[in-house]
Design a protein around this motif. Sequence first.
Motif, short mmCIF file in Angstrom:
data_model
loop_
_atom_site.label_atom_id
_atom_site.label_comp_id
_atom_site.label_asym_id
_atom_site.label_seq_id
_atom_site.Cartn_x
_atom_site.Cartn_y
_atom_site.Cartn_z
N GLY A 77 0.90 -1.14 0.00
CA GLY A 77 0.00 0.00 0.00
C GLY A 77 0.94 1.19 0.00
O GLY A 77 1.74 1.37 -0.92
N ALA A 78 0.91 1.98 1.09
CA ALA A 78 1.88 3.06 1.22
C ALA A 78 3.28 2.49 1.45
O ALA A 78 4.28 3.11 1.08
CB ALA A 78 1.49 3.98 2.37
N LEU A 79 3.35 1.32 2.09
CA LEU A 79 4.61 0.61 2.35
C LEU A 79 4.43 -0.87 2.00
O LEU A 79 3.31 -1.35 1.87
CB LEU A 79 5.01 0.74 3.83
N ILE A 80 5.52 -1.58 1.88
CA ILE A 80 5.47 -3.00 1.55
C ILE A 80 5.04 -3.78 2.78
O ILE A 80 5.66 -3.68 3.84
CB ILE A 80 6.85 -3.48 1.05
N HIS A 81 3.97 -4.57 2.64
CA HIS A 81 3.48 -5.36 3.77
C HIS A 81 3.68 -6.86 3.56
O HIS A 81 3.47 -7.65 4.49
CB HIS A 81 2.01 -5.05 4.09
N TYR A 82 4.11 -7.26 2.36
CA TYR A 82 4.37 -8.67 2.06
C TYR A 82 5.56 -8.74 1.13
O TYR A 82 5.62 -8.04 0.11
CB TYR A 82 3.15 -9.29 1.38
N HIS A 83 6.55 -9.55 1.50
CA HIS A 83 7.75 -9.73 0.68
C HIS A 83 8.12 -11.20 0.73
O HIS A 83 8.41 -11.74 1.80
CB HIS A 83 8.89 -8.88 1.24
N ARG A 84 8.06 -11.86 -0.42
CA ARG A 84 8.46 -13.27 -0.49
C ARG A 84 9.55 -13.42 -1.53
O ARG A 84 9.39 -13.01 -2.67
CB ARG A 84 7.28 -14.16 -0.85
N ASP A 85 10.68 -13.99 -1.09
CA ASP A 85 11.80 -14.25 -1.98
C ASP A 85 11.77 -15.70 -2.43
O ASP A 85 11.50 -16.61 -1.63
CB ASP A 85 13.13 -14.00 -1.26
#
Length: 152
Positions: free
Chosen positions: A116-124
Amino acid sequence: MSPTPQVAHVDPAALLLRRFVALYQQLDHGQLHRLGEVYHPQISFIDPLHRVEGLPALTHYFDGLYRRLKQCRVQIHDQLVQGDQAALYWTMEFNHPSLNHGDTVRLEGHSHLKFGALIHYHRDYFDAGQMLYEQLPLLGSVIRRVKLRVAP
């Protein structure tokens, strides 16, 4: 009458991704305090080795990863953005004293981000065997031989 100056529209997603890429291109142990510039306090971070919930836990996880690295460089090759999601394709080069005799390890992977305004989900997504197990002195040679036998 003077023409009204045109104000360029800045896409918030594009701006966030630019900040994310810039941070990762500079990220080292001394820059971990900057993670909050791109990550939501309730970030969900997943990679093949761990799942971490929340910015304090992510900072702690990265602290452990970056503490022993001699160097780490990330180059982002491609970005695909659709709405509030992005996929970034990257190459990481790093040196760790316990892996590959301290020589550079090169790893290809990609990241799935939701924001949204910031990253709330990060999958590598990357080959953990290539990153870790293949770099260990005895186990690495066994894994490489097995891969050669299984490869078409």
